[in-house]
Design a protein around this motif. Structure first.
Motif, mmCIF file in Angstrom:
data_model
loop_
_atom_site.group_PDB
_atom_site.id
_atom_site.type_symbol
_atom_site.label_atom_id
_atom_site.label_comp_id
_atom_site.label_asym_id
_atom_site.label_seq_id
_atom_site.Cartn_x
_atom_site.Cartn_y
_atom_site.Cartn_z
ATOM 1 N N GLU A 232 0.848 -1.209 0.000
ATOM 2 C CA GLU A 232 0.000 0.000 0.000
ATOM 3 C C GLU A 232 0.879 1.253 0.000
ATOM 4 O O GLU A 232 0.698 2.149 -0.842
ATOM 5 N N GLU B 186 11.235 -9.174 -0.669
ATOM 6 C CA GLU B 186 10.303 -10.083 0.031
ATOM 7 C C GLU B 186 10.964 -11.450 0.189
ATOM 8 O O GLU B 186 11.452 -12.040 -0.762
ATOM 9 N N GLY C 119 5.838 -6.787 9.374
ATOM 10 C CA GLY C 119 4.850 -7.274 10.331
ATOM 11 C C GLY C 119 4.828 -6.425 11.592
ATOM 12 O O GLY C 119 5.650 -5.526 11.759
ATOM 13 N N VAL D 50 -8.474 -7.082 2.985
ATOM 14 C CA VAL D 50 -8.436 -6.188 1.814
ATOM 15 C C VAL D 50 -7.065 -5.511 1.713
ATOM 16 O O VAL D 50 -6.506 -5.101 2.719
HETATM 17 P P1 NAI Z 1 2.574 -8.469 6.687
HETATM 18 O O1 NAI Z 1 2.610 -9.608 7.604
HETATM 19 O O2 NAI Z 1 1.367 -8.186 5.883
HETATM 20 O O3 NAI Z 1 3.777 -8.575 5.632
HETATM 21 C C1 NAI Z 1 5.105 -8.699 6.015
HETATM 22 C C2 NAI Z 1 5.894 -9.325 4.887
HETATM 23 O O4 NAI Z 1 7.271 -9.170 5.175
HETATM 24 C C3 NAI Z 1 5.637 -10.812 4.728
HETATM 25 O O5 NAI Z 1 5.312 -11.061 3.382
HETATM 26 C C4 NAI Z 1 6.953 -11.457 5.133
HETATM 27 O O6 NAI Z 1 7.242 -12.627 4.408
HETATM 28 C C5 NAI Z 1 7.953 -10.361 4.812
HETATM 29 N N1 NAI Z 1 9.203 -10.412 5.596
HETATM 30 C C6 NAI Z 1 9.338 -10.655 6.916
HETATM 31 N N2 NAI Z 1 10.637 -10.548 7.274
HETATM 32 C C7 NAI Z 1 11.326 -10.215 6.148
HETATM 33 C C8 NAI Z 1 12.703 -9.947 5.866
HETATM 34 N N3 NAI Z 1 13.632 -9.989 6.818
HETATM 35 N N4 NAI Z 1 13.050 -9.640 4.606
HETATM 36 C C9 NAI Z 1 12.112 -9.578 3.626
HETATM 37 N N5 NAI Z 1 10.806 -9.829 3.839
HETATM 38 C C10 NAI Z 1 10.413 -10.125 5.083
HETATM 39 O O7 NAI Z 1 2.977 -7.215 7.596
HETATM 40 P P2 NAI Z 1 2.863 -5.648 7.345
HETATM 41 O O8 NAI Z 1 2.765 -5.348 5.902
HETATM 42 O O9 NAI Z 1 3.959 -5.047 8.142
HETATM 43 O O10 NAI Z 1 1.485 -5.285 8.032
HETATM 44 C C11 NAI Z 1 1.277 -5.514 9.447
HETATM 45 C C12 NAI Z 1 -0.164 -5.769 9.726
HETATM 46 O O11 NAI Z 1 -0.927 -4.606 9.534
HETATM 47 C C13 NAI Z 1 -0.728 -6.854 8.837
HETATM 48 O O12 NAI Z 1 -0.915 -8.002 9.636
HETATM 49 C C14 NAI Z 1 -2.032 -6.345 8.358
HETATM 50 O O13 NAI Z 1 -3.075 -7.154 8.814
HETATM 51 C C15 NAI Z 1 -2.181 -4.948 8.965
HETATM 52 N N6 NAI Z 1 -2.499 -4.018 7.876
HETATM 53 C C16 NAI Z 1 -3.693 -4.169 7.224
HETATM 54 C C17 NAI Z 1 -4.003 -3.378 6.156
HETATM 55 C C18 NAI Z 1 -5.280 -3.595 5.450
HETATM 56 O O14 NAI Z 1 -6.158 -4.277 5.976
HETATM 57 N N7 NAI Z 1 -5.478 -3.029 4.262
HETATM 58 C C19 NAI Z 1 -3.111 -2.317 5.682
HETATM 59 C C20 NAI Z 1 -1.863 -2.280 6.407
HETATM 60 C C21 NAI Z 1 -1.607 -3.091 7.469
#
Ligand code: NAI
Ligand code: FAD
Length: 467
Positions: free
Chosen positions: A187, A203, A272, A350
């Motif tokens: 996003e 990733e 995360g 979403v």
């Molecule tokens: P996420 O869990 O969605 O994605 C983190 C990604 O980072 C994963 O694909 C993982 O494989 C990767 N990763 C982890 N360690 C890594 C490394 N050392 N090197 C490279 N890749 C690595 O977490 P994100 O994007 O930080 O979001 C956190 C939370 O916030 C999510 O659980 C989500 O539910 C929530 N969120 C929801 C939104 C929505 O509903 N539209 C928008 C933004 C956040």
């Protein structure tokens, strides 16, 4: 003061719990450590990110698509400082709305860090060290989450940033490295890519948005690549070094020692979030954490202590605002003697990129793992009159139905307005609809939702009308 219920944390979990409890007649207090109510979601999460996504989308459309519609624009420019200012106006208005709702529902708000003295006494300490203690019969912990920032990434909030700082960058960067191809990375990566920043996403896994259906990952990545984002899948970042005006990001192939360095203006860490329980004094009340540091709860969201419950990002499950809200409502109703229930399988997810991605129920891989035989119905946006009218032809709807019973078990959408369209799937699945039920419902023409009907026709009998 003595309360029936005290809620610690004013995010979408906490403030909704407080309102529902007040509606049910409980004398309720809400404790929030920051000056503003609304938690992550309203202040540095859902709302501000969507505000910037909308602004950047307007610019992107004007720059890339207006000409095709016969609209000429001269002297188009971006004022990111103004975009950020507008974002803040939206946030302030929304947060103001929560203040109003607390007053309307007669919820007493305490600003300060809340901690357990014992199970029925909560100490609230404000920024100046002034403390106040409130008495309570029951408490809900709704303290949310914080970004994960490993020490090797040298998170300095200036050049190495999380979503919180990214929402306030006031000059379009030349280059940004995003660690993590998850929801936040894509996003916010989209926001900057649309404004002209060169965005590279690193990733660890072999696909982006790994929690969603594989076809959605593939389709979204294709679209984002067209928008200029660059991806390094199966790669990991080992270290981030900060200079005065730049960062050096050390990237290594996941399955070998081979690596390279990317130099950029910013490095956005989006790998995360972790539950936030620091300073709560959980040790004083015997509330236990699980192996991931989340507050342990039973199926009624009760902790190890009978009078203390927990909801939202601080417990197990998806870290989503609407999941936190449902849990807040559920606990308030349990405390009032009702018997509410949440169907966790039907909490939609979403991603607000363009195209949007939305899914509910099981993915194809999950169903395969569970040994459930399914029929798959897919319908591409490009076969949809509505999508051609707006030139939003990237995307598809995929419906997974039980091979025997035809019950819909999963709906996955990539495409324009997927975020809104998924509501039909949630409603249908809540009523345990079959694919044929959806296929026989009239869907307005021309609309994107016709793709849902057509995918349902494909799942039922392989007989879409328009392909
Ligand atoms: P996420 O869990 O969605 O994605 C983190 C990604 O980072 C994963 O694909 C993982 O494989 C990767 N990763 C982890 N360690 C890594 C490394 N050392 N090197 C490279 N890749 C690595 O977490 P994100 O994007 O930080 O979001 C956190 C939370 O916030 C999510 O659980 C989500 O539910 C929530 N969120 C929801 C939104 C929505 O509903 N539209 C928008 C933004 C956040
Ligand atoms: P939070 O919203 O984190 O609120 C917890 C509150 O508790 C905070 O205000 C905190 O200050 C307070 N607190 C903590 N400890 C104490 C204490 N000891 N005393 C007093 N107060 C305390 N989810 C979606 O569903 N849709 C989205 O579009 C979406 N976009 C997001 C975008 C970004 C950039 C981020 C970071 C997250 C996004 N999320 C989205 C996730 C969503 O923000 C969270 O799931 C949601 O905020 C969780 O709500 P919560 O009530 O559990 O906790």
């Amino acid at each position: 003061m003595k309360y029936d219920l005290t809620v610690i944390g004013s995010g979408p979990g906490g403030y909704v719990a407080a309102i529902r409890a007040a509606q049910l007649g409980m004398k309720t207090a809400l404790v929030e450590k920051y000056d503003k109510l609304g938690g992550t979601c309203l202040n540095v999460g859902c709302i501000p990110s969507k505000a910037l996504l909308d602004s950047s989308e307007h610019y992107h459309n004007a720059a890339q698509h207006f000409e095709n519609h016969g609209i000429g624009v001269k002297g188009l420019s971006v004022d990111l400082a103004r975009m950020v200012e507008r974002k803040q106006e939206v946030v302030d208005q929304t947060v103001g709305g929560i203040d109003f709702l607390m007053k309307k529902n007669k919820v007493d708000v305490y600003h300060g860090m809340g901690s357990f003295v014992d199970a029925h006494k909560i100490k609230v300490e404000d920024g100046e060290g002034k403390t106040e203690t409130i008495e309570t019969s029951k408490t809900i912990i709704a303290t949310g989450s914080k970004p994960i920032t490993p020490a090797d990434f040298n998170y300095d909030k200036k050049r190495v940033i999380t979503s919180t700082e990214a929402l306030n960058i006031s000059k379009v960067p030349k280059k940004m490295v995003v660690i993590g191809g998850g929801v936040i990375g894509l996003e916010l990566g989209s926001v900057f890519a649309r404004l002209g920043t060169e965005v590279e996403v690193v990733e660890f896994l072999d696909r982006i948005i790994a929690g969603m259906d594989k076809d959605c990952s593939k389709e979204l990545m294709r679209s984002l690549k067209k928008q200029g984002l660059k991806f390094h899948l199966k790669h990991k970042v080992t270290e981030v070094k900060t200079g005065k005006n730049n960062v050096k990001v050390e990237v290594q192939k996941r399955d070998s020692e081979e690596g390279f360095t990317i130099t950029a203006d910013y490095c956005l860490v989006a790998i995360g979030r972790r539950p936030y329980t620091e300073g709560l004094g959980l040790e004083n009340v015997g509330v236990e954490l699980d192996e991931k540091g989340r507050v342990k709860v039973d199926e009624h969201l009760k902790t190890a202590h009978d009078d203390i419950y927990a909801i939202g990002d601080v417990i197990r499950g998806a870290m989503l605002a609407h999941k936190a809200e449902e849990e807040g409502t559920m606990v308030a109703e349990i405390l009032a003697g009702q018997k509410p229930h949440i169907n966790y399988n039907l909490i939609p997810g979403v991603v607000y990129t363009w195209p949007e991605v939305a899914g509910v129920g099981k993915t194809e891989d999950q169903l395969k793992e569970e040994g459930i035989a399914v029929k798959v119905g897919k319908f591409p946006y490009k076969a949809l009159g509505r999508a051609r009218a707006s030139t939003d032809t990237d995307g598809m709807v995929k419906i997974l139905a039980d091979k025997e019973t035809d019950e819909v078990l999963g709906v996955h959408i990539v495409g324009a307005r997927a975020a809104d369209m998924i509501a039909e799937a949630v409603a249908a699945m809540e009523f345990r609809a079959s694919a044929e039920d959806i296929a026989r419902m009239s869907h307005a023409h021309p609309s994107y939702t016709e793709a849902v009907k057509e995918a349902a026709l494909m799942a039922t009998e392989d007989r879409a009308i328009h392909i």
